[in-house]
Design a protein around this motif. Structure first.
Motif, PDB file in Angstrom:
ATOM      1  N   GLU A 164       0.833  -1.202   0.000  1.00 48.12           N
ATOM      2  CA  GLU A 164       0.000   0.000   0.000  1.00 48.12           C
ATOM      3  C   GLU A 164       0.868   1.253   0.000  1.00 48.12           C
ATOM      4  OE1 GLU A 164      -3.691   2.111   2.437  1.00 48.12           O
ATOM      5  OE2 GLU A 164      -2.460   0.586   3.421  1.00 48.12           O
ATOM      6  N   TRP A 211     -11.858  -0.256  -1.765  1.00 49.46           N
ATOM      7  CA  TRP A 211     -10.665  -1.097  -1.650  1.00 49.46           C
ATOM      8  C   TRP A 211     -10.448  -1.416  -0.173  1.00 49.46           C
ATOM      9  CZ3 TRP A 211      -6.514  -2.257  -5.370  1.00 49.46           C
ATOM     10  CH2 TRP A 211      -6.917  -2.048  -6.698  1.00 49.46           C
ATOM     11  N   THR A 212     -11.260  -2.313   0.336  1.00 51.33           N
ATOM     12  CA  THR A 212     -11.241  -2.674   1.750  1.00 51.33           C
ATOM     13  C   THR A 212     -10.834  -4.141   1.891  1.00 51.33           C
ATOM     14  OG1 THR A 212     -13.544  -3.393   1.752  1.00 51.33           O
ATOM     15  CG2 THR A 212     -13.119  -1.038   2.142  1.00 51.33           C
ATOM     16  N   ILE A 213     -10.734  -4.592   3.128  1.00 48.18           N
ATOM     17  CA  ILE A 213     -10.428  -6.005   3.369  1.00 48.18           C
ATOM     18  C   ILE A 213     -11.507  -6.891   2.762  1.00 48.18           C
ATOM     19  CG2 ILE A 213     -10.186  -7.747   5.180  1.00 48.18           C
ATOM     20  CD1 ILE A 213      -8.925  -5.577   6.928  1.00 48.18           C
ATOM     21  N   THR A 215     -13.155  -6.447   0.064  1.00 45.74           N
ATOM     22  CA  THR A 215     -13.068  -6.538  -1.400  1.00 45.74           C
ATOM     23  C   THR A 215     -11.681  -6.954  -1.878  1.00 45.74           C
ATOM     24  OG1 THR A 215     -12.470  -4.188  -1.620  1.00 45.74           O
ATOM     25  CG2 THR A 215     -14.817  -4.741  -1.653  1.00 45.74           C
ATOM     26  N   ALA A 216     -10.801  -7.323  -0.931  1.00 43.76           N
ATOM     27  CA  ALA A 216      -9.407  -7.599  -1.302  1.00 43.76           C
ATOM     28  C   ALA A 216      -9.278  -8.766  -2.274  1.00 43.76           C
ATOM     29  CB  ALA A 216      -8.577  -7.866  -0.050  1.00 43.76           C
ATOM     30  N   HIS A 221      -7.692  -7.124  -6.947  1.00 45.27           N
ATOM     31  CA  HIS A 221      -7.052  -6.288  -5.920  1.00 45.27           C
ATOM     32  C   HIS A 221      -5.849  -7.003  -5.309  1.00 45.27           C
ATOM     33  CE1 HIS A 221     -10.817  -3.602  -5.013  1.00 45.27           C
ATOM     34  NE2 HIS A 221     -10.580  -3.732  -6.304  1.00 45.27           N
ATOM     35  N   SER A 225      -5.796  -3.657   0.361  1.00 42.25           N
ATOM     36  CA  SER A 225      -6.753  -2.601   0.697  1.00 42.25           C
ATOM     37  C   SER A 225      -5.984  -1.287   0.705  1.00 42.25           C
ATOM     38  CB  SER A 225      -7.410  -2.854   2.058  1.00 42.25           C
ATOM     39  OG  SER A 225      -6.442  -2.907   3.081  1.00 42.25           O
ATOM     40  N   ARG A 227      -6.159   3.078   1.192  1.00 40.12           N
ATOM     41  CA  ARG A 227      -6.853   4.285   1.648  1.00 40.12           C
ATOM     42  C   ARG A 227      -6.624   5.384   0.601  1.00 40.12           C
ATOM     43  NH1 ARG A 227      -6.083   8.523   5.743  1.00 40.12           N
ATOM     44  NH2 ARG A 227      -8.028   8.794   6.893  1.00 40.12           N
TER      45      ARG A 227
END
Length: 820
Positions: A164, A211-213, A215-216, A221, A225, A227
């Protein structure tokens, strides 16, 4: 290139624009990247005009304008929409962004550089919306890195980048953050002036909420995840992303806008990463809450398929798609958001919801949550009943305080202060507040009931106060005008209203059932009573439930109501007929799922009420199992909404009429009320009419509801409930029916008992004679050996005549023999 200023541009008024006499109360917004002005698709420019028309949008935000050959695009597209009967106001723009509006446009400013911004002020009567069309820098498209592609050269990498920190380092080399920061800074000035703000555009960057855990593992992706900073900056500044506000789950509603499928173009020309699933949501409609705008719906405009790994990929999500005509002009999909627009305090002012007004009634003996809007960061002070509380307006423009409980009484005032601004709500009463909802029999006005002349003579009562939510439209068999369908489609349904004291004129326009309910409470409790009535003729149970509850209990209704057998055909046909003149691609209606919850219940969240009375079912009586699920869901969802799991919910059973499903429906209502804690039923089958669905005898209905409330809610030692059948047993060739809530059964004026029948194993029904044989017992004849059930009042229009103490009629019922 200097990024820190907006360049003032000259005003250019559209010759085709029309004046607006006043501020509207609803808005539909469309955002669309038009892919180099539609030139990449044969017939693309005409298709853009078609898309605008199909969307039904009031304000349109466009990106990737090129003004090829010196020909100005915005005037051209405005001319094409005018040819379709849609006349738009506009400003020309030298940037690659533009804005069209059905409402007058006052100023504009632009920025062009690595990315661009076009700003306009939309004039809404006396109010203003500051609108920003934004096209952010497309380079350093870092969401490609975890997909194994470079975000600058778009070449395939040896391996995905899953750090990230590294993804954000490359992302932040773009010009997106400084440009959006300037937009947010400029928007803050508009908010401080009391203007609403909408920021729309192609950000060329995903949302941190996507883009979160959770939807990883989706859309390549690769377990990452992120931000993403643009969405984070807007959220930290108090803005809301309409799509995520309405559809908060990125797994069920990913809302992908890029790359869009396009039947007119080879898939190879629609992708930059042909071996990856590059689908993302990079097109947005953001707004600043706490003012006149409230997002109520959001959808995707465009094909229901995308491009993934270089191929056309049908979307299987729960996203709502408004599908285009034959030609789609872009490689993006558009975003549509519906806003409820209510003229009043803007985000830079402070104020309260409509129900907080002079003459109101506040629920006694409960904590009072007062919440409103204001300039973020400002201090709000509230005084009520000798108590004072203060708070600070949050970053979302909202504030709230909790005031201590107050005893019943009148003459209270509430003063709100923010800086040098002060306003006072006067003549507040504190007492009992009830919500009164349902369809036409709850809506039925006092002036039309059979006791109207006497009722109106005695209507003056300053302690009985009415908040009457009425619509300018009727749901009878009429075709609404196009303007009216636009009002309905964007949730402008009820007229503005205010609290009124009961008097001849105000009572005549109010619900007869609700007024008689409130009048009996007033006479018995001797405290102020406030009634909020929002009933709508013909409305369905599913319309009064929030959409998230519908998704959980009857998900087929979310998108398939218009064709579903779970909805009554009559209601579906009436909704379609009313909306005949609508040009919108998606047509909302007061009968459709969640509509009346959104416009009639949602605004009253946290406004304390004692309970609800409910008279509805006529528009769901043909599908009893579905209604049973709906009713349970409705009661729970309302209790959840008010944060009161024990909130009393008192319903009226359907009356008698010659409609074949009604006996079973009445029995279903009885069983539902018995099975839900804190829910009761008032029987009305003795007050029906064989052909009129609106019997005029409303006073007994209201009083029966009040008797339940006085007994169960307020602890009065009076009859409140109709006798309820407990058991049916066979003894010596007779059927013995025993009742609860019965300390004496009777018939009017000693008439012979009527209304009983039996049913055999093969379904044959026979009327039988019966007589009262005890304080809580009836004995009936049994003419057959194969009787399996005894029924009472089991005719659509019944003359059944068994009553309990207090003159309360026994409900229609069916009991199996030996059922306990």
């Amino acid at each position: 290139m200097k990024l820190s200023i907006f360049l003032t541009a000259s005003f250019l008024a559209c010759a085709l624009s029309v004046s607006l006499s006043g501020a509207p109360s609803d808005i539909r917004v469309l955002q669309l990247n038009i892919w180099q002005e539609g030139t990449m698709v044969p017939g693309g420019e005409d298709a853009i005009a078609d898309a605008i028309a199909e969307s039904g949008a009031d304000i349109v935000f466009l990106e990737e304008i090129r003004n090829y050959g010196g020909r100005r695009f915005i005037p051209r597209i405005a001319g094409k929409t005018a040819g379709k009967g849609i006349r738009m106001h506009w400003h020309d723009s030298s940037s690659d962004c533009g804005i069209l509006s059905r409402y007058p446009v006052a100023e504009d400013s632009i920025y062009s550089g690595p990315g661009s911004v076009h700003k306009c002020k939309i004039i809404m009567g006396r109010d203003t919306i500051s609108a920003y069309s934004v096209h952010l820098d497309y380079t350093h498209y870092a969401c490609y890195l975890p997909r194994g592609y470079d975000g600058v050269s778009w070449k395939k990498l040896g391996a995905p980048v899953t750090s990230e920190e590294e993804i954000l380092r490359q992302n932040n080399a773009s010009a997106r953050i400084p440009v959006l920061s300037r937009v947010i800074e400029d928007a803050a000035k508009e908010i401080s002036r009391g203007n609403d703000v909408i920021i729309c555009g192609d950000f060329n960057e995903p949302s941190a909420d996507d883009w979160t855990i959770a939807t990883a593992g989706t859309a390549d992706h690769n377990g990452v995840s992120v931000r993403w900073p643009c969405s984070t900056l807007l959220k930290e500044a108090g803005f809301l992303d309409t799509y995520r506000e309405i559809h908060p789950d990125p797994v069920t509603h990913p809302g992908y806008t890029y790359p869009s499928d396009n039947e007119s173009v080879d898939p190879g020309k629609l992708t930059w990463a042909p071996d990856a699933d590059e689908r993302d949501r990079i097109d947005f409609i953001w707004y600043y809450p706490g003012g006149r705008l409230t997002a109520v719906d959001a959808a995707i405009l465009g094909p229901e398929s995308s491009i993934a790994r270089g191929c056309r990929e049908p979307e299987t999500s729960s996203d709502i798609f408004i599908k285009p005509g034959k030609v789609w002009p872009s490689d993006h999909k558009g975003v549509i958001a519906d806003f409820k627009y209510k003229s009043g305090p803007g985000p830079g002012n402070f104020g309260l919801a409509e129900i907080w007004s002079d003459g109101m009634v506040i629920q006694r003996d409960t904590r009072i949550l007062v919440e409103g809007t204001g300039q973020r960061g400002s201090r709000i002070k509230v005084k009520l009943g000798g108590h004072s509380r203060s708070t600070k307006v949050g970053s979302d423009g909202k504030w709230s305080v909790i005031m201590p409980p107050l005893p019943a009484g009148t003459g209270y005032e509430m003063t709100l202060t923010s800086g040098k601004k002060t306003f006072t709500i006067k003549d507040i009463a504190v007492g009992e507040v009830w919500m009164c909802s349902g369809q036409s029999n709850m809506e039925f006005k006092l002036a039309g009931c059979d006791t109207a002349s006497e009722d109106l003579k005695n209507a003056d009562d300053s302690g009985l106060r009415l908040f009457n939510m009425l619509s300018p439209l009727t749901t009878y068999g009429v075709k609404w005008t196009e303007e009216q369908t636009r009002d309905v489609n964007a949730c402008r349904y009820y007229n503005p209203t205010k609290w009124e004291k009961s008097g001849r004129n105000s009572a005549a326009r109010f619900s007869a059932v609700a007024w008689h309910f409130g009048k009996m409470l007033r006479d018995s409790l001797n405290v102020p009573v406030g009634l909020i009535c929002n009933a709508v003729g013909g409305s369905t149970a599913e319309s009064w439930m929030p959409m998230d509850a519908i998704r959980d209990s009857l998900p087929v209704l979310e998108h398939g109501w218009d064709t579903s057998s779970l909805a009554m055909e009559w209601a579906r046909d009436r909704a379609a007929f009313n909306m005949t003149n609508s040009r919108a691609a998606v047509k909302r209606h007061p009968f459709k799922p969640a509509y009346l919850f959104d416009v009639g219940i949602r605004p009253h969240r946290h406004f304390p009420v004692r309970g609800a009375i409910w008279y509805q079912g006529e528009s769901n009586a043909e599908n009893i199992p579905a209604h049973e699920t709906m009713f349970r869901t409705l009661v729970k969802s309302w209790r959840d909404w008010w944060g009161n799991p024990e909130m009393p919910f008192l319903a009226v059973q359907l009356s008698s009429i010659e409609r074949p499903t009604w006996p079973e429906f009445r029995d279903s209502q009885r069983r539902l009320a018995d099975s839900i804690e804190g829910c009761s039923i008032a029987v009305s089958s003795d007050l029906g009419h064989p052909t009129d669905v609106h019997p005029r005898a409303k006073k007994p209905v209201g009083r029966r509801l009040a008797m339940i409330a006085l007994r169960d809610v307020y602890g009065f030692d009076i009859p409140g409930h109709s006798p309820s059948p407990l058991s049916a047993t066979m003894k010596d060739g007779k059927i013995i029916i025993r009742f609860d809530n019965a300390v004496g059964l009777t018939t009017p004026e000693g008439e012979s008992l009527r209304g009983f029948s039996v049913q055999t194993d093969d379904g044959e029904m026979t009327d039988i004679s019966a007589c009262i044989t005890g304080l809580s017992e009836v004995t009936a004849d049994c003419p057959h050996n194969d009787v399996k059930a005894i029924l009472y009042g089991w005719k659509p229009y019944t003359d059944a005549n068994l009553y309990g103490n207090g003159g309360l009629p026994v409900s229609t019922f069916k009991l199996y023999i030996n059922e306990q």
